[in-house]
Design an enzyme around this catalytic site. Structure first.
Site, PDB file in Angstrom:
ATOM      1  N   ASN A 152      63.624  59.418  51.681  1.00  0.00           N
ATOM      2  CA  ASN A 152      65.001  58.996  51.389  1.00  0.00           C
ATOM      3  C   ASN A 152      65.185  58.412  49.986  1.00  0.00           C
ATOM      4  O   ASN A 152      66.199  58.661  49.343  1.00  0.00           O
ATOM      5  CB  ASN A 152      65.541  58.061  52.478  1.00  0.00           C
ATOM      6  CG  ASN A 152      64.788  56.773  52.578  1.00  0.00           C
ATOM      7  OD1 ASN A 152      63.610  56.706  52.249  1.00  0.00           O
ATOM      8  ND2 ASN A 152      65.452  55.730  53.022  1.00  0.00           N
ATOM      9  N   SER A 177      56.319  62.208  51.200  1.00  0.00           N
ATOM     10  CA  SER A 177      56.890  62.965  52.317  1.00  0.00           C
ATOM     11  C   SER A 177      56.898  64.457  51.995  1.00  0.00           C
ATOM     12  O   SER A 177      57.248  64.863  50.881  1.00  0.00           O
ATOM     13  CB  SER A 177      58.323  62.501  52.568  1.00  0.00           C
ATOM     14  OG  SER A 177      58.969  63.425  53.426  1.00  0.00           O
ATOM     15  N   THR A 232      55.419  56.452  63.390  1.00  0.00           N
ATOM     16  CA  THR A 232      54.337  56.700  62.423  1.00  0.00           C
ATOM     17  C   THR A 232      53.426  55.479  62.341  1.00  0.00           C
ATOM     18  O   THR A 232      52.199  55.601  62.344  1.00  0.00           O
ATOM     19  CB  THR A 232      54.930  57.057  61.047  1.00  0.00           C
ATOM     20  OG1 THR A 232      55.797  58.174  61.227  1.00  0.00           O
ATOM     21  CG2 THR A 232      53.864  57.394  60.033  1.00  0.00           C
ATOM     22  N   GLU A 250      56.860  49.163  56.210  1.00  0.00           N
ATOM     23  CA  GLU A 250      58.308  49.070  55.968  1.00  0.00           C
ATOM     24  C   GLU A 250      58.948  50.108  56.871  1.00  0.00           C
ATOM     25  O   GLU A 250      58.907  51.299  56.583  1.00  0.00           O
ATOM     26  CB  GLU A 250      58.619  49.359  54.495  1.00  0.00           C
ATOM     27  CG  GLU A 250      57.929  48.444  53.503  1.00  0.00           C
ATOM     28  CD  GLU A 250      58.422  47.013  53.576  1.00  0.00           C
ATOM     29  OE1 GLU A 250      59.505  46.770  54.143  1.00  0.00           O
ATOM     30  OE2 GLU A 250      57.720  46.130  53.076  1.00  0.00           O
ATOM     31  N   GLU A 382      68.542  53.358  65.537  1.00  0.00           N
ATOM     32  CA  GLU A 382      68.719  53.836  64.161  1.00  0.00           C
ATOM     33  C   GLU A 382      69.150  55.314  64.158  1.00  0.00           C
ATOM     34  O   GLU A 382      68.469  56.162  64.711  1.00  0.00           O
ATOM     35  CB  GLU A 382      67.391  53.681  63.397  1.00  0.00           C
ATOM     36  CG  GLU A 382      67.531  53.937  61.915  1.00  0.00           C
ATOM     37  CD  GLU A 382      66.217  53.748  61.148  1.00  0.00           C
ATOM     38  OE1 GLU A 382      65.162  54.180  61.645  1.00  0.00           O
ATOM     39  OE2 GLU A 382      66.266  53.168  60.048  1.00  0.00           O
ATOM     40  N   LYS A 452      60.240  41.788  63.293  1.00  0.00           N
ATOM     41  CA  LYS A 452      60.308  42.519  64.572  1.00  0.00           C
ATOM     42  C   LYS A 452      59.876  43.981  64.368  1.00  0.00           C
ATOM     43  O   LYS A 452      58.910  44.254  63.655  1.00  0.00           O
ATOM     44  CB  LYS A 452      61.719  42.384  65.176  1.00  0.00           C
ATOM     45  CG  LYS A 452      62.021  40.944  65.621  1.00  0.00           C
ATOM     46  CD  LYS A 452      63.499  40.624  65.770  1.00  0.00           C
ATOM     47  CE  LYS A 452      64.245  41.292  66.882  1.00  0.00           C
ATOM     48  NZ  LYS A 452      65.684  40.874  66.910  1.00  0.00           N
ATOM     49  N   GLY A 455      58.945  45.990  60.821  1.00  0.00           N
ATOM     50  CA  GLY A 455      57.703  46.066  60.068  1.00  0.00           C
ATOM     51  C   GLY A 455      57.066  44.736  59.769  1.00  0.00           C
ATOM     52  O   GLY A 455      57.451  43.696  60.309  1.00  0.00           O
ATOM     53  N   GLU A 459      57.151  44.557  50.270  1.00  0.00           N
ATOM     54  CA  GLU A 459      57.125  45.220  48.968  1.00  0.00           C
ATOM     55  C   GLU A 459      57.746  44.234  47.995  1.00  0.00           C
ATOM     56  O   GLU A 459      58.450  43.311  48.395  1.00  0.00           O
ATOM     57  CB  GLU A 459      57.998  46.479  48.985  1.00  0.00           C
ATOM     58  CG  GLU A 459      57.358  47.665  49.666  1.00  0.00           C
ATOM     59  CD  GLU A 459      58.311  48.854  49.690  1.00  0.00           C
ATOM     60  OE1 GLU A 459      59.531  48.667  49.553  1.00  0.00           O
ATOM     61  OE2 GLU A 459      57.815  49.968  49.868  1.00  0.00           O
TER      62      GLU A 459
END
Ligand code: NAD
Length: 495
Positions: A152, A177, A232, A250, A382, A452, A455, A459
């Protein structure tokens, strides 16, 4: 754009193409714009070994702070001078409007500059150890670190991680990705020109479930830094735990955007459009739940719906386009499924709700607003697309309760002109990032990460730099000699 072969960057050179390839699709045109390697596992294995040799050689891991500062600063300068080509690639591979990519990419060199400065200025400590002792704490790089990055914000997210890891002296393997790897694959040459020793930054493409999984399972790596989905994380965590290596994760979000009556409705509506529809709603902090106080609800919703209907969905390469594509056909289908379920749940579709195309092509979805309940599927899960939940809340307490009522806790924003209320509410929202009268604001110095199921770890900032180091304690005795098992001393003491 021609269908160009982009190959792995390993040991300071683009490698010959491997047999298996992956097509990179422009989501706005559905055309294949490039091919990349689905890197075979034997090749990945030798890349890991070569990376470990690079780390152990000290060619980067033992360089001084001033060298790291110089190389990262030079990389920032080179990136700034080449922004147009990176912006073009980023727009093609993500389908995001070029005006967004210009704004985002123009800031990426700042991450290299910030971590260059941190490498140069970060200091160790001396502890207040008892006695004639000096105890120094020094920070050492971890080793070979693996970066698993999403599609993204391909270049922003990879650069955030690479800059922090290199500043601390690590050797990096990035697996971008498979959906949008092109801008990251170009960074290897740029870092080489900046003076980074060959083999210190390796860029390896492939599928997550194969190449990514193999990298993360290696016993030779020292850390994983993942930006992606919870599934993942769950796939890589057991092995990382077995191998005793840390993970920065993240993950996803369901950011609440909280609107209070003291804020002028016009200003709030602009804020909602910005929070919700940047990147077609495909950011981890997308304002995907608009929590609106009942005192302003009707006026707010009427204006928001009319403004949303005027958003220009179009060709991402056109400077006037406001809403670009979503990443894939699967993403369009996911948006449609969320809309259908929201309506079955009793939600009211206020605008949008349908897939669309531009010149009869591409993966586009109309900007969509749905009035729904706080515990509905749409309000809690999400979407990662432009399908936004509107929730009417009766009071400040209600807004806080709803804001905290999902399994995510990444971003949140509070919009109010009441200073006391702003602080009261921000304090009670459980999220890694809370903006007051802002959203999406990001800076290399500002720690970024969720709580939560969003993650762990950060960063950006000193936190990210330190997470790429291990602390070594050196204890220097400048006073007493050892006295135990020394007859002379013991006779004097007990005689
Ligand atoms: P994803 O998890 O599908 O993929 C992310 C990366 O993981 C890709 O490189 C992929 O190839 C790799 N991968 C997939 N399976 C793997 C496995 N088993 N082992 C190793 N690697 C594997 O996520 P995505 O669709 O690329 O990105 C969207 C997700 O990322 C959303 O949930 C979004 O919220 C999250 N995200 C979070 C942040 C943040 O800062 N918290 C930022 C951007 C995106």
């Amino acid at each position: 754009m021609a269908d160009i072969r982009h190959t792995n960057w390993v040991d300071g050179a683009h490698q010959p193409p491997t047999k298996e390839l992956i097509h990179v699709i422009n989501p706005a045109t559905e055309a294949s714009i490039a091919t990349i390697d689905a890197t075979p596992l034997e090749t990945v294995s030798s890349i890991i070994e070569s990376s470990l040799k690079n780390f152990s050689s000290g060619v980067w891991s033992q360089t001084d702070a001033s060298t790291r500062f110089t190389v990262l600063s030079k990389a920032a300068t080179l990136l700034r001078s080449r922004l147009p080509e990176f912006i073009n690639l980023e727009t093609q591979q993500t389908g995001r409007p070029i005006r967004e990519m210009k704004a985002q990419l123009s800031r990426i060199p700042e991450w290299l500059e910030y971590f260059a400065s941190l490498a140069r200025t970060h200091e160790g400590r001396v502890t207040p150890f008892k006695g004639p002792v000096i105890n120094t704490l020094t920070r050492l790089p971890l080793g070979v670190v693996v970066h698993i990055t999403p599609w993204n914000h391909p270049l922003l997210i990879a650069t955030k991680k690479i800059a922090a890891a290199l500043a601390a002296g690590n050797t990096v393997i990035v697996k971008p990705s498979e959906s949008a790897p092109l801008s990251v694959l170009k960074m290897g040459k740029l870092f080489q020109e900046a003076g980074l020793p060959d083999g210190t930054l390796q860029i390896v493409s492939g599928y997550g479930r194969e190449t990514g999984k193999f990298l993360c399972e290696s016993r030779l790596i020292a850390k994983i830094d993942l930006t992606g989905g919870l599934a993942t994380y769950e796939a890589i965590a057991p092995n990382a735990s077995k191998n005793l290596i840390p993970i920065t994760a993240e993950l996803g979000g369901k950011a609440p955007v909280c609107f209070f009556p003291s804020m002028p409705v016009e200003k709030g509506v602009k804020a909602a459009l910005f929070a919700s529809f940047i990147a077609s709603g495909q950011t981890c902090v997308t304002g995907s739940r608009l929590l609106i106080h009942s005192d302003i609800y009707d006026e707010f919703v009427e204006l928001l719906v009319s403004r949303t209907k005027t958003l220009r969905v179009g060709d991402p390469t056109d400077d006037k386009t406001q809403i670009g594509a979503v990443i894939s056909r699967a993403s369009v289908d996911r948006c449609s499924a969320f809309v259908e379920r929201a309506i079955v749940d009793g939600g009211k579709l206020l605008c949008g709700g349908e897939p669309t195309t531009v010149d009869a092509k591409g993966f586009f979805f109309q900007p969509t607003l749905i009035e729904t309940k706080a515990d509905s599927d749409l309000a809690c899960n999400e979407v990662f697309g432009p399908v936004i939940a509107l929730i009417k809340c009766s009071s400040e307490e209600d807004i806080i309760q709803v804001a905290n009522a999902t399994s995510f806790a990444l971003g949140a924003s509070v919009w109010t002109d009441d200073f006391n209320q702003a602080h009261r509410v921000a304090e009670k929202i459980d999220a890694g990032l809370v903006w007051i009268n802002g959203h999406h604001l990001n800076d290399p110095s500002s720690p970024w990460g969720g709580f939560k199921e969003s993650g762990m770890g950060k960063e950006n900032g000193i936190e990210a730099f330190e997470s790429y180091t291990k602390v070594k304690s050196t204890i220097i005795n400048y006073g007493q000699e050892p006295t135990w098992f020394d007859d002379e001393v013991e006779n004097a003491r007990y005689g």
